[in-house]
Design a protein around this motif. Structure first.
Motif, PDB file in Angstrom:
ATOM      1  N   ASP A 129      -6.639  -2.384   0.875  1.00  0.00           N
ATOM      2  CA  ASP A 129      -5.238  -2.175   1.239  1.00  0.00           C
ATOM      3  C   ASP A 129      -4.288  -3.188   0.613  1.00  0.00           C
ATOM      4  OD1 ASP A 129      -5.762   0.092   2.714  1.00  0.00           O
ATOM      5  OD2 ASP A 129      -6.154  -1.024   4.557  1.00  0.00           O
ATOM      6  N   SER A 170       0.847  -1.180   0.000  1.00  0.00           N
ATOM      7  CA  SER A 170       0.000   0.000   0.000  1.00  0.00           C
ATOM      8  C   SER A 170       0.884   1.231   0.000  1.00  0.00           C
ATOM      9  CB  SER A 170      -0.918   0.008   1.221  1.00  0.00           C
ATOM     10  OG  SER A 170      -1.822   1.086   1.158  1.00  0.00           O
ATOM     11  N   LYS A 182      -2.669   4.367   3.921  1.00  0.00           N
ATOM     12  CA  LYS A 182      -3.439   3.245   3.402  1.00  0.00           C
ATOM     13  C   LYS A 182      -4.651   3.741   2.619  1.00  0.00           C
ATOM     14  CE  LYS A 182      -2.244  -0.263   6.857  1.00  0.00           C
ATOM     15  NZ  LYS A 182      -2.789  -1.186   7.870  1.00  0.00           N
ATOM     16  N   SER A 183      -5.005   2.980   1.603  1.00  0.00           N
ATOM     17  CA  SER A 183      -6.141   3.366   0.762  1.00  0.00           C
ATOM     18  C   SER A 183      -7.432   3.414   1.564  1.00  0.00           C
ATOM     19  CB  SER A 183      -6.274   2.405  -0.422  1.00  0.00           C
ATOM     20  OG  SER A 183      -5.160   2.510  -1.279  1.00  0.00           O
TER      21      SER A 183
END
Length: 325
Positions: free
Chosen positions: A300, A254, A258-259
């Motif tokens: 993630d 990632s 984090k996404s």
């Protein structure tokens, strides 16, 4: 047969261009017809040669498909060139710049590689993406690192599928999708909305109202984005293969942020929330359907894109932004 280092820049016999070594002399300001003539000449010259190499076993029907794709490609790239001149404040200066670039040996090599891609893949080729990359190449400075990345991206097209290209678009989109909220004439980014509104001294009730509105609008945009990529018939992607082509990083699972955190920040307008991916699954269930189609278990686990992957991804994302419905 077509060596990148040895390939010479060429133009048709009646072109206004004369080249000696690396010097380019232009006797008068070129018009769009002269620029298009150079491109058309390259297509007319290279296609028969490429067909001899790649098309000896093509049946007539397949050959006709190739010709249709080549004509579409030719029309699209000519339209791109015309658009560049039309949008320029100094058409003569822009025309000289474009002509010098389209007759450059490196550009003609990349153009040749693009033609190979169209001939091999036919209707499965990524013509629109190729034209966008060639357009970026015309706009780039040869001394800029980004110019070399564009070269690499063009050469990579023949080795990746439309599904893989769309996946790169999704990777870029999910990280960069955002919305702006206008309040009393000021524009606020949804990700840092709460802190910016607090700085304005607004009442908490008013901040909550704006926050809820922002959250609904972002979720609406996110769901529209997800439906767009679902409509492209996504299939499982071999991330290791994309990494071998220099498009993503497999070692980096990632980004620094984090996404999941990034998306939730856009939803809530603040960094102060409990990070729980289950919340995201509840809020955006169709996102996990899309991830499943791509063969990814969670947000993630999406790989980080490289500079080359981002150039391709941005083109796909920007195409979506122009027509999100």
């Amino acid at each position: 047969m077509f060596d990148k280092d040895k390939m010479e820049a060429e133009a048709s016999d009646n072109s206004l261009v004369q080249q000696a070594g690396r010097d380019l002399t232009i006797y008068q300001g070129p018009k769009i017809v002269e620029i298009i003539e150079v491109i058309d000449y390259q297509i007319e010259k290279r296609v028969p040669e490429l067909l001899l190499v790649h098309g000896t076993q093509l049946i007539e029907a397949e050959n006709q498909k190739v010709q249709i794709e080549i004509q579409e490609f030719k029309q699209s790239i000519n339209s791109m060139l015309e658009s560049k001149l039309d949008s320029s404040s100094n058409a003569d200066e822009e025309a000289i710049k474009i002509l010098s670039k389209v007759t450059d040996a490196n550009f003609q090599y990349l153009f040749h590689e693009g033609l190979k891609h169209v001939i091999r893949r036919k209707e499965s080729s990524s013509k629109e993406l190729l034209i966008e990359l060639l357009s970026k190449k015309l706009d780039s400075d040869e001394a800029d690192d980004n110019s070399y990345i564009i070269d690499d991206a063009i050469e990579t097209l023949s080795n990746i599928s439309k599904n893989q290209i769309n996946f790169l678009g999704f990777l870029t989109a999910i990280r960069n999708l955002t919305i702006n909220i206008t309040y009393q004439g000021e524009i606020f980014d949804c990700r840092n909305l709460v802190s910016m509104l607090n700085q304005k001294g607004l009442q908490q009730e008013e901040i909550k109202r704006i926050q809820n509105y922002s959250s609904k609008e972002y979720l609406k945009s996110l769901n529209t984005l997800i439906e767009y990529f679902l409509s492209l018939y996504p299939a499982s992607v071999d991330v290791d293969y994309l990494a071998s082509k220099g498009l993503v990083f497999v070692e980096i699972k990632s980004f620094t942020l984090k996404s999941t955190d990034l998306i939730l920040q856009n939803i809530y307008g603040t960094e102060n929330f409990e990070n729980n991916e289950k919340n995201l699954q509840i809020l955006v269930p169709r996102l996990y359907l899309l991830l499943n189609r791509y063969g990814v278990k969670s947000v993630d686990e999406l790989p980080a894109y490289t500079s080359k992957g981002q150039i391709i991804g941005n083109i796909i994302f920007n195409k979506y932004l122009k027509n999100p419905s």
